[in-house]
Structures are given as C-alpha cells and as structure tokens.
Write a protein that holds these residues in place. Structure first.
Motif, PDB file in Angstrom:
ATOM      1  N   PRO A 206      54.118  43.204  26.687  1.00  0.00           N
ATOM      2  CA  PRO A 206      54.765  44.381  26.076  1.00  0.00           C
ATOM      3  C   PRO A 206      55.804  43.988  25.030  1.00  0.00           C
ATOM      4  CG  PRO A 206      54.760  44.499  28.493  1.00  0.00           C
ATOM      5  CD  PRO A 206      54.344  43.118  28.128  1.00  0.00           C
ATOM      6  N   SER A 207      56.137  44.948  24.188  1.00  0.00           N
ATOM      7  CA  SER A 207      57.204  44.732  23.214  1.00  0.00           C
ATOM      8  C   SER A 207      58.520  44.485  23.948  1.00  0.00           C
ATOM      9  CB  SER A 207      57.328  45.944  22.287  1.00  0.00           C
ATOM     10  OG  SER A 207      57.690  47.103  23.032  1.00  0.00           O
ATOM     11  N   SER A 208      59.437  43.806  23.272  1.00  0.00           N
ATOM     12  CA  SER A 208      60.704  43.459  23.926  1.00  0.00           C
ATOM     13  C   SER A 208      61.856  43.568  22.940  1.00  0.00           C
ATOM     14  CB  SER A 208      60.641  42.037  24.494  1.00  0.00           C
ATOM     15  OG  SER A 208      60.468  41.085  23.453  1.00  0.00           O
ATOM     16  N   THR A 209      63.022  43.925  23.476  1.00  0.00           N
ATOM     17  CA  THR A 209      64.258  43.966  22.703  1.00  0.00           C
ATOM     18  C   THR A 209      65.340  43.235  23.495  1.00  0.00           C
ATOM     19  OG1 THR A 209      63.673  46.107  21.727  1.00  0.00           O
ATOM     20  CG2 THR A 209      65.982  45.430  21.600  1.00  0.00           C
ATOM     21  N   ILE A 210      65.892  42.190  22.906  1.00  0.00           N
ATOM     22  CA  ILE A 210      66.909  41.371  23.567  1.00  0.00           C
ATOM     23  C   ILE A 210      68.224  41.514  22.804  1.00  0.00           C
ATOM     24  CG2 ILE A 210      67.551  39.052  24.330  1.00  0.00           C
ATOM     25  CD1 ILE A 210      65.117  40.146  25.758  1.00  0.00           C
ATOM     26  N   LEU A 211      69.315  41.761  23.535  1.00  0.00           N
ATOM     27  CA  LEU A 211      70.637  41.893  22.943  1.00  0.00           C
ATOM     28  C   LEU A 211      71.521  40.732  23.401  1.00  0.00           C
ATOM     29  CD1 LEU A 211      71.262  45.713  23.520  1.00  0.00           C
ATOM     30  CD2 LEU A 211      70.416  44.603  21.448  1.00  0.00           C
ATOM     31  N   ASN A 212      72.266  40.153  22.479  1.00  0.00           N
ATOM     32  CA  ASN A 212      73.188  39.056  22.778  1.00  0.00           C
ATOM     33  C   ASN A 212      74.560  39.391  22.204  1.00  0.00           C
ATOM     34  OD1 ASN A 212      70.905  37.435  23.743  1.00  0.00           O
ATOM     35  ND2 ASN A 212      70.421  37.172  21.578  1.00  0.00           N
ATOM     36  N   GLY A 226      96.338  17.503  13.715  1.00  0.00           N
ATOM     37  CA  GLY A 226      95.033  18.026  13.327  1.00  0.00           C
ATOM     38  C   GLY A 226      93.980  18.063  14.412  1.00  0.00           C
ATOM     39  N   LEU A 227      94.346  17.790  15.667  1.00  0.00           N
ATOM     40  CA  LEU A 227      93.364  17.851  16.754  1.00  0.00           C
ATOM     41  C   LEU A 227      93.211  19.307  17.200  1.00  0.00           C
ATOM     42  CD1 LEU A 227      91.512  16.337  18.725  1.00  0.00           C
ATOM     43  CD2 LEU A 227      93.473  16.126  20.269  1.00  0.00           C
ATOM     44  N   ASN A 228      92.011  19.870  16.987  1.00  0.00           N
ATOM     45  CA  ASN A 228      91.758  21.274  17.291  1.00  0.00           C
ATOM     46  C   ASN A 228      90.715  21.419  18.383  1.00  0.00           C
ATOM     47  OD1 ASN A 228      93.545  21.976  15.285  1.00  0.00           O
ATOM     48  ND2 ASN A 228      91.954  22.408  13.753  1.00  0.00           N
ATOM     49  N   ALA A 229      90.638  22.626  18.928  1.00  0.00           N
ATOM     50  CA  ALA A 229      89.629  22.948  19.940  1.00  0.00           C
ATOM     51  C   ALA A 229      89.122  24.361  19.676  1.00  0.00           C
ATOM     52  CB  ALA A 229      90.222  22.848  21.337  1.00  0.00           C
ATOM     53  N   TYR A 230      88.055  24.745  20.407  1.00  0.00           N
ATOM     54  CA  TYR A 230      87.584  26.127  20.336  1.00  0.00           C
ATOM     55  C   TYR A 230      87.161  26.568  21.729  1.00  0.00           C
ATOM     56  CZ  TYR A 230      82.620  24.812  20.668  1.00  0.00           C
ATOM     57  OH  TYR A 230      81.408  24.346  21.094  1.00  0.00           O
ATOM     58  N   VAL A 231      87.174  27.869  21.944  1.00  0.00           N
ATOM     59  CA  VAL A 231      86.739  28.473  23.198  1.00  0.00           C
ATOM     60  C   VAL A 231      85.731  29.555  22.863  1.00  0.00           C
ATOM     61  CG1 VAL A 231      87.438  29.799  25.237  1.00  0.00           C
ATOM     62  CG2 VAL A 231      88.938  28.005  24.346  1.00  0.00           C
ATOM     63  N   MET A 232      84.652  29.636  23.648  1.00  0.00           N
ATOM     64  CA  MET A 232      83.608  30.622  23.361  1.00  0.00           C
ATOM     65  C   MET A 232      83.143  31.291  24.644  1.00  0.00           C
ATOM     66  SD  MET A 232      80.044  30.090  21.274  1.00  0.00           S
ATOM     67  CE  MET A 232      78.964  31.452  20.883  1.00  0.00           C
ATOM     68  N   LEU A 233      83.047  32.611  24.611  1.00  0.00           N
ATOM     69  CA  LEU A 233      82.437  33.395  25.676  1.00  0.00           C
ATOM     70  C   LEU A 233      81.186  34.049  25.109  1.00  0.00           C
ATOM     71  CD1 LEU A 233      85.607  35.217  27.100  1.00  0.00           C
ATOM     72  CD2 LEU A 233      84.500  33.167  27.998  1.00  0.00           C
ATOM     73  N   TRP A 234      80.084  33.991  25.830  1.00  0.00           N
ATOM     74  CA  TRP A 234      78.854  34.560  25.304  1.00  0.00           C
ATOM     75  C   TRP A 234      77.983  35.108  26.425  1.00  0.00           C
ATOM     76  CZ3 TRP A 234      74.758  32.021  27.475  1.00  0.00           C
ATOM     77  CH2 TRP A 234      74.980  30.701  27.909  1.00  0.00           C
ATOM     78  N   VAL A 235      77.173  36.076  26.092  1.00  0.00           N
ATOM     79  CA  VAL A 235      76.200  36.658  27.012  1.00  0.00           C
ATOM     80  C   VAL A 235      74.872  36.747  26.283  1.00  0.00           C
ATOM     81  CG1 VAL A 235      75.558  38.629  28.432  1.00  0.00           C
ATOM     82  CG2 VAL A 235      77.971  38.025  28.176  1.00  0.00           C
ATOM     83  N   ASN A 236      73.862  36.090  26.794  1.00  0.00           N
ATOM     84  CA  ASN A 236      72.496  36.247  26.291  1.00  0.00           C
ATOM     85  C   ASN A 236      71.766  37.264  27.164  1.00  0.00           C
ATOM     86  OD1 ASN A 236      72.817  34.425  24.224  1.00  0.00           O
ATOM     87  ND2 ASN A 236      71.922  32.707  25.343  1.00  0.00           N
ATOM     88  N   ASN A 237      70.967  38.109  26.530  1.00  0.00           N
ATOM     89  CA  ASN A 237      70.229  39.162  27.232  1.00  0.00           C
ATOM     90  C   ASN A 237      71.202  40.090  27.954  1.00  0.00           C
ATOM     91  OD1 ASN A 237      68.170  40.728  28.217  1.00  0.00           O
ATOM     92  ND2 ASN A 237      67.352  39.196  29.614  1.00  0.00           N
ATOM     93  N   LEU A 238      72.007  40.772  27.152  1.00  0.00           N
ATOM     94  CA  LEU A 238      73.095  41.604  27.648  1.00  0.00           C
ATOM     95  C   LEU A 238      72.615  42.685  28.612  1.00  0.00           C
ATOM     96  CD1 LEU A 238      76.174  42.023  27.255  1.00  0.00           C
ATOM     97  CD2 LEU A 238      75.615  43.630  25.424  1.00  0.00           C
ATOM     98  N   THR A 239      71.446  43.262  28.390  1.00  0.00           N
ATOM     99  CA  THR A 239      70.946  44.349  29.230  1.00  0.00           C
ATOM    100  C   THR A 239      70.104  43.846  30.399  1.00  0.00           C
ATOM    101  OG1 THR A 239      68.972  44.620  27.845  1.00  0.00           O
ATOM    102  CG2 THR A 239      70.927  45.902  27.251  1.00  0.00           C
ATOM    103  N   ASN A 240      69.991  42.531  30.551  1.00  0.00           N
ATOM    104  CA  ASN A 240      69.208  41.927  31.636  1.00  0.00           C
ATOM    105  C   ASN A 240      67.748  42.386  31.601  1.00  0.00           C
ATOM    106  OD1 ASN A 240      68.938  40.196  33.849  1.00  0.00           O
ATOM    107  ND2 ASN A 240      69.236  41.856  35.315  1.00  0.00           N
ATOM    108  N   TYR A 241      67.196  42.425  30.393  1.00  0.00           N
ATOM    109  CA  TYR A 241      65.801  42.830  30.214  1.00  0.00           C
ATOM    110  C   TYR A 241      64.872  41.751  30.762  1.00  0.00           C
ATOM    111  CZ  TYR A 241      61.429  44.065  27.879  1.00  0.00           C
ATOM    112  OH  TYR A 241      60.125  44.386  27.619  1.00  0.00           O
TER     113      TYR A 241
END
Length: 255
Positions: A206-212, A226-241
C-alpha cells in the motif's frame, strides 16, 4: 550542456549500460542451474534543467528521462514443492519519468525543500513458457516491481535563534510519500496457464506517508578556544505508521 548564465543550465544526456548475466545457483533443478540468464541492456535518454532565482534563494531542478531495456532481468519466485527466487530474461521494457526538485530560502532563518517523482513503467515484451512448453508474450498482463508511480518529499527547517555565545537552535520536519507498488513482478489478473505467478492483489504494497521531526542545538561553546558541541532530538515515523516493506506469495502448493 549549455549554460545560459551563472544561474541557468540545460542539458541532454544519452548513455548505455548493462547488468551482467549469470546463472541461478539457488535454482531447484539441475537444468535450471545450468541455464544462464543474459545481460540486461539499457539505453537511457535524459533532458534536464538546473536553475536559481532571486539571488539564489530559490533553486529548481527538473529532469525527464526515458529508459529502454532489452533482455530485462526479473526475479521470479518459484513455489513448486520447494521455494527459490531465480533470475530470468523477460524481454523488452520501457521506463519513463519526471523528477522535480525545489530548494528555497525565502528568509535566512527558513529553509524549505521538496521533490516530486513521477514514474511510468511498461513491459513491451515479456516471454514466458506455458504448461505445454510454448513460449508466449504476456507483456500486457505483467507489471514492474518496486516502481511507485508517485513519490513526494516535503520538508522545512526553521532557525529559532543564532547567536555567537549561545549557539544556533533549529527545528525541522519532513514528509515522505510513496504511492502503491508491488514487492515482486507478477501478473495483473490471474491466468490459469501461469497458476504459480502471483497476482497484483497478492503482492501489492500500500501507499505510505512517513513523518519525521527534529530539533538541533548547534555551536554550543564548551571552551574559549573554539571547542563546540551540538545536541539533537529527533523522531522518525512520528505517527508510528506500520509500513509494509515486502511481501512474498508462496503460491497454491503452500496452501
């Protein structure tokens, strides 16, 4: 290719390629193992445009293509007592499509991007052997696998703040859509001469739609040198399809 100016380029391309032939080491009979499949040949035609507008804040790329294939290799799932997937040369096929990419930065803090893919596939010749041993052309009743007619990607990133001492905070999201496709080559409608060939209903994905979505904090200063860092929060497949990735029809002999 021809460059009208630094922001507009058009091109045309013709190329020829091939996929090597071979033999099926997993076939279920001695004859089938000894029978080789021929190389697949592809003649590819493409026309395209690459452009930038509004001081390079908007970029649009367009490509149209046509592929003509001969001795096309197709994976065939056999389920006659024992199961195996083997390669065969089906015949001739045609693939044509259009791809559009858009990348925009209306303001420095906002990045919008997207793409559209349209694909049309068709067998011009598909030779198969019926129960009597006669080779027949069944191209009108066979389809391509893993070839969605429409693919869409849309996304955006927004910079909430960008300061030298506190760093840069960006939030973003994207959507990926794919229309219905099929997991393996098969036949549109059931043909009793080829009872072991699965139909489109059995192998349809079937067709699919994935949200991130994501949030990223960059350039966090850890030290003064000059020593830097980064922080990241992420969600793949937000709707749990629950996306279907693959299907196999084991055939009537497997119940």
């Amino acid at each position: 290719a021809y460059e009208f100016n630094r922001d507009l380029n058009v091109y045309a391309k013709y190329s020829v390629g091939f996929r090597s032939g071979g033999f099926n080491g997993e076939a279920t009979s001695d004859d089938a193992v000894r029978s080789f499949f021929k190389p697949e040949l592809n003649k590819s035609f493409e026309l395209g445009l690459k452009s930038r507008f509004f001081d390079r804040r908007l970029q649009i790329n367009v490509a149209a293509f046509l592929n003509k294939e001969s001795d096309k290799q197709v994976p065939v799932f056999l389920a006659a007592g024992t199961a195996a997937t083997i390669n065969r040369n089906a015949g001739r096929s045609q693939i044509k499509g259009l791809e559009i990419e858009v990348d925009a930065r209306p303001v420095d803090a906002l990045h919008i991007y997207g793409s559209l893919g349209l694909l049309r596939t068709k067998f011009k010749q598909y030779l198969d052997t019926d129960p009597s041993g006669e080779i027949v052309d069944v191209a009108s009743n066979r389809y391509f696998a893993k070839a969605p007619r429409t693919s869409v990607t849309l996304g955006a990133d927004l910079t909430l703040f960008d300061k030298e001492k506190s760093g840069k905070l960006t939030v973003g999201a994207d959507m990926q859509y794919q229309s219905k496709t099929f997991s393996l080559p098969g036949q549109f409608t059931f043909d009793p001469r080829f009872a072991l060939v699965a139909t489109s209903d059995e192998l349809a994905i079937p067709s699919s739609t994935i949200l991130n979505a994501r949030m990223r904090w960059d350039d966090i200063a850890l030290t003064d040198n000059g020593l830097n860092a980064y922080v990241m929060l992420w969600v793949n497949n937000l709707t749990n399809y629950r996306k279907v990735n693959n299907k196999i029809a084991f055939g009537p002999n497997f119940g």
